[in-house]
Scaffold this active site. Structure first.
Site, PDB file in Angstrom:
ATOM      1  N   HIS A  44       0.762  -1.182  -0.011  1.00  0.00           N
ATOM      2  CA  HIS A  44      -0.077  -0.047   0.133  1.00  0.00           C
ATOM      3  C   HIS A  44       0.721   1.351   0.088  1.00  0.00           C
ATOM      4  CE1 HIS A  44      -2.738   2.903   1.891  1.00  0.00           C
ATOM      5  NE2 HIS A  44      -3.870   2.490   0.970  1.00  0.00           N
ATOM      6  N   HIS A  86      -1.085  10.445  -2.743  1.00  0.00           N
ATOM      7  CA  HIS A  86      -2.439  10.140  -2.296  1.00  0.00           C
ATOM      8  C   HIS A  86      -3.553  10.916  -2.436  1.00  0.00           C
ATOM      9  CE1 HIS A  86      -5.541   9.470   0.886  1.00  0.00           C
ATOM     10  NE2 HIS A  86      -5.409   8.049   0.308  1.00  0.00           N
TER      11      HIS A  86
HETATM   12  O1  G3P Z   1      -6.907   1.707  -2.930  1.00  0.00           O
HETATM   13  C1  G3P Z   1      -6.922   1.160  -1.810  1.00  0.00           C
HETATM   14  C2  G3P Z   1      -6.979   1.779  -0.555  1.00  0.00           C
HETATM   15  O2  G3P Z   1      -5.478   2.580  -0.892  1.00  0.00           O
HETATM   16  C3  G3P Z   1      -7.754   3.025  -0.634  1.00  0.00           C
HETATM   17  O3  G3P Z   1      -7.766   4.014   0.171  1.00  0.00           O
HETATM   18  O4  G3P Z   1      -7.292   6.251   0.609  1.00  0.00           O
HETATM   19  O5  G3P Z   1      -5.221   4.703   1.032  1.00  0.00           O
HETATM   20  O6  G3P Z   1      -6.285   5.190  -1.288  1.00  0.00           O
HETATM   21  P1  G3P Z   1      -6.537   4.953   0.085  1.00  0.00           P
HETATM   22 CA    CA Z   2      -5.121   3.944  -2.763  1.00  0.00          CA
END
Ligand code: G3P
Ligand code: CA
Length: 373
Positions: A44, A86
């Site tokens: 992530h 992000h």
């Molecule tokens: O894309 C999966 C997850 O990353 C969604 O949450 O806000 O971290 O992009 P975010």
């Molecule tokens: Ca994401």
């Protein structure tokens, strides 16, 4: 996608298998998934538990830790180049506030109904953005990562894809790309549509066809439908425990994420997407009042619709774990992240997003080892 099993010493495995038998409830009702080996560990924002997020260093570490796929969120510069952030407001993840030459670009914008003040990528050319350096988003929880503040630039999507290619060659496996378009309706309103440059970058990298190691994801729906007509790689509809997709809100469509997450909603998603990315509490809500955490029907409903399920976001620190999995009271200390992730593998998810890909690989491999008997 190839599974990389890193088995600990035999004795440790034996102990852990016994522990798993105690910790992991039987996956009763889970579909008979062919290809258990494809359970996906998604880094992530790279390995953002170990390096400032969305930097090439974070992506590289994720791959070296064994992540099957590496996540990149994309936003646009003023000159239409996709970069890895992000969000388009960059005061939390770069040193832009320390650049007096950009002080007059501090401004307020409303993004998807939320008023934000700061500096926005759409007000910077790529050349200007490249004078900034990434910083740790969560210095209170991840003080160690501040060691790297100021070292790394904001990468472009093209650089991320080049790195993916290089690492795939070096590691002798296809490292997957997992790309999210951020705030596409808002970006459209600026005349900076994300989908065209995304498809162009994918095509330039040879990654827009069936079988290519790419997932595309979005919290909105309209752009996924558009992408479905443009590329042949799998698409993932992100879901949320609250709210509604910004494109539906803008169009006056009353459907919420809760609506999309029903069996009927999931069947509709399956018309254009190949998977869903729910918030983890949509899969297993936190235990309340001593009640054991139990999975919802989301995984079964999604699988019945033919959709993969890749929940987000798994993080080792107490701050982000359900209270019953905390260890001690330090928000930055690691809690029982293994226990949490093992619950989700047992609930039948097909992959998970984690800030600590090394932990994700460990739990995935422990789960597979246990399943193999
Ligand atoms: O894309 C999966 C997850 O990353 C969604 O949450 O806000 O971290 O992009 P975010
Ligand atoms: Ca994401």
């Amino acid at each position: 996608m190839r599974t990389v099993l890193r088995l600990p010493a035999a004795a440790a495995v034996a102990v852990l298998v016994v522990l798993l038998a105690v910790l992991v409830p039987p996956a009763g009702g889970a579909p008979d998934r062919q290809g258990m080996e494809q359970l996906l560990v998604i880094g992530h924002r790279g390995a953002s538990g170990h390096r400032p997020e969305h930097t090439l260093a974070s992506y590289e570490l994720a791959a070296r830790m064994g992540a099957d796929s590496i996540e990149c969120d994309v936003v646009s510069t003023s000159d239409g180049v996709l970069v890895c952030r992000h969000e388009n407001e960059i005061s939390g993840t770069t040193d832009v506030a320390d650049h007096p030459e950009f002080a007059d670009r501090y401004t307020t914008r409303t993004v998807d109904g939320v008023e934000l003040s700061g500096w926005f990528t759409e007000h910077f050319t790529l050349a200007e953005l490249r004078t900034l350096r990434a910083v740790e988003r969560l210095p209170g929880v991840r003080q160690e990562n501040t060691l790297y503040d100021g070292l790394f630039a904001v990468p472009t999507l093209a650089e991320y894809l080049e790195l993916r290619e290089e690492l795939s060659g070096e590691l002798d496996r296809e490292v997957g790309a997992y790309i999210e378009t951020k705030h596409p309706t808002y970006s459209d309103s600026l005349g900076l549509s994300l989908e065209e440059p995304l498809v162009a970058d994918l095509r330039a990298a040879g990654l827009a066809d069936e079988g290519d190691p790419v997932f595309l994801q979005s919290f909105e729906t309209t752009n996924l439908r558009e992408l479905d007509a443009e590329v042949d790689v799998p698409l993932v509809q992100l879901l949320s425990a609250t709210g509604a997709p910004a494109d539906l809100v803008a169009a006056g469509d009353p459907r919420t994420y809760a609506d999309l997450s029903t069996a009927a909603g999931l069947a509709g998603i399956a018309e254009y997407a190949d998977g869903v990315g729910p918030a983890k509490e949509q899969v297993i809500p936190p235990a309340a009042d001593g009640t054991p955490a139990e999975p919802t029907s989301l995984v079964a409903d999604a699988h019945a619709a033919g959709l993969l399920v890749h929940p987000y976001t798994f993080r080792n620190e107490n701050s982000f774990l359900p209270d019953e999995l905390d260890r001690g009271t330090d928000p930055a200390a690691y809690g029982d992240a293994l226990g949490e992730q093992l619950r989700f593998w047992a609930a039948g998810v097909d992959g998970l997003f984690t800030d600590q890909p090394d932990t994700g690989v460990l739990t995935r491999d422990l789960f597979l080892e246990d399943a193999a008997g």
